[in-house]
Design a protein around this motif. Structure first.
Motif, PDB file in Angstrom:
ATOM      1  N   ILE A 110      22.294 -18.759   8.913  1.00  0.00           N
ATOM      2  CA  ILE A 110      21.462 -18.703   7.841  1.00  0.00           C
ATOM      3  C   ILE A 110      19.864 -19.290   8.262  1.00  0.00           C
ATOM      4  CG2 ILE A 110      22.138 -20.879   6.750  1.00  0.00           C
ATOM      5  CD1 ILE A 110      21.582 -19.618   4.075  1.00  0.00           C
ATOM      6  N   SER A 111      18.981 -18.545   7.830  1.00  0.00           N
ATOM      7  CA  SER A 111      17.601 -19.115   8.106  1.00  0.00           C
ATOM      8  C   SER A 111      16.804 -18.820   7.035  1.00  0.00           C
ATOM      9  CB  SER A 111      17.150 -18.492   9.487  1.00  0.00           C
ATOM     10  OG  SER A 111      17.194 -17.116   9.552  1.00  0.00           O
ATOM     11  N   GLU A 112      15.430 -19.327   7.264  1.00  0.00           N
ATOM     12  CA  GLU A 112      14.425 -18.911   6.261  1.00  0.00           C
ATOM     13  C   GLU A 112      13.114 -18.598   7.016  1.00  0.00           C
ATOM     14  OE1 GLU A 112      12.293 -19.656   2.414  1.00  0.00           O
ATOM     15  OE2 GLU A 112      14.446 -19.975   2.974  1.00  0.00           O
ATOM     16  N   LYS A 113      12.758 -17.748   6.606  1.00  0.00           N
ATOM     17  CA  LYS A 113      11.469 -17.239   7.007  1.00  0.00           C
ATOM     18  C   LYS A 113      10.058 -18.062   6.685  1.00  0.00           C
ATOM     19  CE  LYS A 113       8.571 -13.146   8.342  1.00  0.00           C
ATOM     20  NZ  LYS A 113       8.780 -11.667   8.211  1.00  0.00           N
ATOM     21  N   PRO A 114       9.370 -18.975   7.603  1.00  0.00           N
ATOM     22  CA  PRO A 114       8.646 -19.960   6.756  1.00  0.00           C
ATOM     23  C   PRO A 114       7.266 -19.358   5.936  1.00  0.00           C
ATOM     24  CG  PRO A 114       8.472 -19.677   9.264  1.00  0.00           C
ATOM     25  CD  PRO A 114       9.396 -18.759   8.781  1.00  0.00           C
ATOM     26  N   ASN A 115       6.998 -20.149   5.099  1.00  0.00           N
ATOM     27  CA  ASN A 115       5.770 -19.873   4.200  1.00  0.00           C
ATOM     28  C   ASN A 115       4.569 -20.662   5.023  1.00  0.00           C
ATOM     29  OD1 ASN A 115       3.802 -19.253   2.566  1.00  0.00           O
ATOM     30  ND2 ASN A 115       5.002 -19.862   0.626  1.00  0.00           N
TER      31      ASN A 115
ATOM     32  N   GLN B  65       8.168 -27.028   2.027  1.00  0.00           N
ATOM     33  CA  GLN B  65       8.994 -26.632   3.570  1.00  0.00           C
ATOM     34  C   GLN B  65      10.174 -27.462   3.535  1.00  0.00           C
ATOM     35  OE1 GLN B  65       8.324 -24.189   5.245  1.00  0.00           O
ATOM     36  NE2 GLN B  65       6.040 -23.913   5.060  1.00  0.00           N
TER      37      GLN B  65
ATOM     38  N   ASN C 152      12.806 -25.852   1.206  1.00  0.00           N
ATOM     39  CA  ASN C 152      13.285 -24.718   1.878  1.00  0.00           C
ATOM     40  C   ASN C 152      14.391 -25.058   2.572  1.00  0.00           C
ATOM     41  OD1 ASN C 152      11.729 -22.847   0.387  1.00  0.00           O
ATOM     42  ND2 ASN C 152      10.603 -22.446   1.807  1.00  0.00           N
ATOM     43  N   TRP C 153      14.091 -26.164   3.536  1.00  0.00           N
ATOM     44  CA  TRP C 153      15.127 -26.714   4.577  1.00  0.00           C
ATOM     45  C   TRP C 153      16.303 -27.179   3.946  1.00  0.00           C
ATOM     46  CZ3 TRP C 153      17.701 -31.113   5.860  1.00  0.00           C
ATOM     47  CH2 TRP C 153      18.234 -31.304   7.054  1.00  0.00           C
TER      48      TRP C 153
ATOM     49  N   GLY D 113      18.627 -24.392   2.693  1.00  0.00           N
ATOM     50  CA  GLY D 113      19.104 -23.821   3.833  1.00  0.00           C
ATOM     51  C   GLY D 113      20.373 -24.873   4.441  1.00  0.00           C
TER      52      GLY D 113
ATOM     53  N   SER E 269      24.219 -23.494   3.883  1.00  0.00           N
ATOM     54  CA  SER E 269      25.008 -23.317   5.109  1.00  0.00           C
ATOM     55  C   SER E 269      26.472 -24.137   5.125  1.00  0.00           C
ATOM     56  CB  SER E 269      24.170 -23.799   6.291  1.00  0.00           C
ATOM     57  OG  SER E 269      23.936 -25.215   6.464  1.00  0.00           O
TER      58      SER E 269
END
Length: 90
Positions: free
Chosen positions: A59-64, A72, A75-76, A79, A83
Motif C-alpha cells: 500500500i502506498s500514497e501518492k504525495p501531495n 503528510q 497520510n503516513w 497508510g 497496512s
C-alpha cells in the motif's frame, strides 16, 4: 525568520509542486526522485526480485507536494494503519 525567507520558501514549494504536476503521468514522472536514479544505476544482483510464488501486496500514497507536514504525517499514519488492518507490507 524574515519575510523574505518565508517568501522564498513559499515560492520554492510552489515551483516544486507545479513541476511535479507538469511531469505527472509522463515518462519523466519518476526521474525527479533520487531513489529512481539509485535503482537505475545500482547493481541488479543486489535487488531482490519476487518469485512467482511470493505473494507481495503493498500500500502506498501518492504525495501531495503542496501540502504541509501535518497533512503528510496524516497520510503516513493512514497508510500505516491500513497496512496493518489488511496485513500488507508498509
Amino acid at each position: 525568520m524574515s519575510s523574505k525567507g518565508t517568501l522564498y520558501e513559499k515560492l520554492k514549494r510552489k515551483s516544486q509542486a507545479l513541476f511535479s504536476e507538469a511531469i505527472n503521468n509522463t515518462p519523466l514522472q519518476f526521474s525527479a526522485y533520487r531513489s529512481y536514479w539509485n535503482y537505475k544505476f545500482s547493481n541488479s544482483s543486489q535487488i531482490r526480485r519476487a518469485s512467482p510464488t511470493d505473494k507481495l501486496h503493498y500500500i502506498s500514497e501518492k504525495p501531495n507536494y503542496g501540502a504541509g507536514v501535518g497533512h503528510q504525517l496524516a497520510n503516513w499514519n493512514a497508510g500505516y494503519y491500513f497496512s496493518r488492518y489488511y496485513d500488507l507490507t508498509f
